[in-house]
Design an enzyme around this catalytic site. Sequence first.
Site, PDB file in Angstrom:
ATOM      1  N   GLY A  94      -7.290  -4.329  -5.990  1.00 40.25           N
ATOM      2  CA  GLY A  94      -6.865  -4.158  -4.507  1.00 40.25           C
ATOM      3  C   GLY A  94      -7.579  -5.152  -3.539  1.00 40.25           C
ATOM      4  O   GLY A  94      -7.256  -6.336  -3.794  1.00 40.25           O
ATOM      5  N   GLY A  95      -8.157  -4.894  -2.727  1.00 45.02           N
ATOM      6  CA  GLY A  95      -8.978  -5.691  -1.685  1.00 45.02           C
ATOM      7  C   GLY A  95      -7.839  -6.082  -0.686  1.00 45.02           C
ATOM      8  O   GLY A  95      -6.855  -5.678  -0.529  1.00 45.02           O
ATOM      9  N   TRP A  96      -8.327  -6.866   0.451  1.00 49.10           N
ATOM     10  CA  TRP A  96      -7.656  -7.105   1.596  1.00 49.10           C
ATOM     11  C   TRP A  96      -6.172  -7.563   1.305  1.00 49.10           C
ATOM     12  O   TRP A  96      -5.285  -7.177   1.796  1.00 49.10           O
ATOM     13  CB  TRP A  96      -8.254  -8.251   2.399  1.00 49.10           C
ATOM     14  CG  TRP A  96      -7.908  -8.573   3.641  1.00 49.10           C
ATOM     15  CD1 TRP A  96      -6.878  -9.834   3.882  1.00 49.10           C
ATOM     16  CD2 TRP A  96      -7.609  -7.949   4.865  1.00 49.10           C
ATOM     17  NE1 TRP A  96      -6.721  -9.712   5.122  1.00 49.10           N
ATOM     18  CE2 TRP A  96      -6.918  -8.630   5.840  1.00 49.10           C
ATOM     19  CE3 TRP A  96      -8.237  -6.639   5.158  1.00 49.10           C
ATOM     20  CZ2 TRP A  96      -6.593  -8.269   7.069  1.00 49.10           C
ATOM     21  CZ3 TRP A  96      -8.108  -6.257   6.634  1.00 49.10           C
ATOM     22  CH2 TRP A  96      -7.391  -7.055   7.457  1.00 49.10           C
ATOM     23  N   GLU A 153      -7.207  -1.075   1.431  1.00 53.06           N
ATOM     24  CA  GLU A 153      -7.636  -1.221   2.798  1.00 53.06           C
ATOM     25  C   GLU A 153      -6.234  -1.474   3.698  1.00 53.06           C
ATOM     26  O   GLU A 153      -5.658  -2.456   3.768  1.00 53.06           O
ATOM     27  CB  GLU A 153      -8.347  -2.657   2.959  1.00 53.06           C
ATOM     28  CG  GLU A 153      -9.599  -2.707   2.085  1.00 53.06           C
ATOM     29  CD  GLU A 153     -10.479  -3.960   2.252  1.00 53.06           C
ATOM     30  OE1 GLU A 153     -10.194  -4.755   3.447  1.00 53.06           O
ATOM     31  OE2 GLU A 153     -11.038  -4.342   1.682  1.00 53.06           O
ATOM     32  N   THR A 197     -19.777  -1.686   5.639  1.00 54.68           N
ATOM     33  CA  THR A 197     -20.663  -1.855   7.014  1.00 54.68           C
ATOM     34  C   THR A 197     -20.943  -3.272   7.270  1.00 54.68           C
ATOM     35  O   THR A 197     -21.949  -3.556   7.649  1.00 54.68           O
ATOM     36  CB  THR A 197     -21.955  -0.727   6.668  1.00 54.68           C
ATOM     37  OG1 THR A 197     -22.500  -1.510   5.487  1.00 54.68           O
ATOM     38  CG2 THR A 197     -21.414   0.427   6.748  1.00 54.68           C
TER      39      THR A 197
END
Length: 607
Positions: A338-340, A381, A448
């Site tokens: 996945g990822g952005w 995301e 975070t």
Amino acid sequence: MRFRHRAAAGFTTLLLPVAGLVGLATPAQAAGSATATYAKTQDWGSGFEGKWTVKNTGTTALSAWTVEWDFPSGTKVTSAWDATVTNSGDHWTAKNLGWNGTLAPGASVSFGFNGSGSGAPSGCKLNGGSCDGSSVPGDAAPSAPGTPTASNITDTSVKLSWSAATDDKGVKNYDVLRDGAKVATVTGTSYTDTGLSKGTDYSYTVQARDTGDQTGPASGAVKVRTTGTTEEPPPTGDKVKLGYFTEWGVYGRNYHVKNLVTSGSAAKITHINYAFGNVKNGQCTVDDTYAAYDKAYTADQSVSGAADTWDQPLRGNFNQLRQLKAKYPHIKVLYSFGGWTYSGGFGQAAQNPAAFAKSCKQVVEDPRWADVFDGIDIDWEYPNACGLTCDTSGPAAFKNLSQALRAEFGKDYLVTAAITADGSNGGKIDAADYGGAAQYLDWYNVMTYDYFGAFNAQGPTAPHSPLTSYNGIPQAGFNSADAIAKLKSKGVPSAKLLLGIGFYGRGWTGVTQSAPGGSATGAAPGTYEPGIEDYKILKNSCPATGTIAGTAYAHCGANWWSYDTPATIGTKMSWAKNQGLGGAFFWEFSGDTTNGELVTAINNGLK
């Protein structure tokens, strides 16, 4: 996590230009036969990329394939993938690998190569017959042997046994493969492998060879762990210390698995997330196959100190990770999908979670690298919220996907997820059932960081990874403490939460005010992307001038940056321990100094 996914855009500039598909005429199909077709898929002047596609056009299964062709003088293959390619002068031969030889009726498989010269192939033969399907292919290769069983396992040896393969003209012998590499050739159906390391995981397959010296497909894999404990203890403490290794980092960033060794980082971490696998058509898939398992390493570039050979079954990052695990047995590696950039595929995956999970396990457990990965990480995301695109899968989709992954992978694999750190009321944490999904996952990588940055070009300047809130923070809930507190309130155990650290800074230009809260005119210049820079650069080019909310900031000239230093990481690790968190993770290794000072700070802080 804007930065670490946009970084992939830097890789695309390195791709060679596509010249269009230039194929030969499509062959006629004949019953009881197979065809082989060729296409030139890229041409960059000084070289080209070619692809052969073998298709079973008959009515019975094909158990192996061999493609032969001639190139005119001056044209040759320089590297190949998904087949073993050899030559005798200008005559070239490609044979299937252990995993892609069997073709059911109607099925097809492709292999590719890079070449030099300008000639086209001629005189094609497939299994000794015509490539256009007008004649039946010749002698069939043997079938796959039965999946081996393991017995008599000791600290340094294991006995393997398997059921025999079949062949129309007889089986001559069997190749025994450990972790994808041949370790023995035997005439019987058993073998005892010796000289192993104690307390170490291995994966074994077997393939048969017939009297014509054709090799058949590999058997299923059996995983074996030798008895005893390893000589090297894991890093001190019981906290997770996880870093992301980027697939595309081997290009422009020139960062390789061996850098984890030379920097000293490998001895100070517990886990690696390999980023990223893609999510296409609701399924997991390898993204850059060249970097993942085909790129050849020289002896000085390799973790083991041995050069890759052109015909070895596995090369690239996966083989280097295999070598790293042999050197540092305490390290576990997860394949992150996945990822952005690739999160858009999760919406379709959520429509059939079981099928998605099955596809992921097939990638993770591919026989070529089944021993490399110890688990899977999902970086969606964001479920039921907006990232690069907006997802409308509903609040239960993430929990359902997590449940399906655990059901498919079972208890012996790690299953984790990187998730939003939006602690605002009604924000991204509230959009999905992270509390309900936690029961199926080993931990969450809580991202975070990337709270504030030059994606708001005029500012106000603010630290991108604040540990706590502070007077003047641009948005309430955008800090680590609020995100962790919200996840705990939803029932996520503290030990399943990892605090995220960015090994990079975010910056603005046109800033006159040293303290946070100043106005700006745009993004500060960055090596790979405006507004982004690695810690290893910033520590010298724009040293920290102050701290706020547990992280550092720097004002130099017209530029203003925020980033973590060894000192602020120490503060954050103390906070994580006091909160009872499971540890920390970071994005990503190549942002650190050559001596791994940020990894050292995480390791020291979590002891």
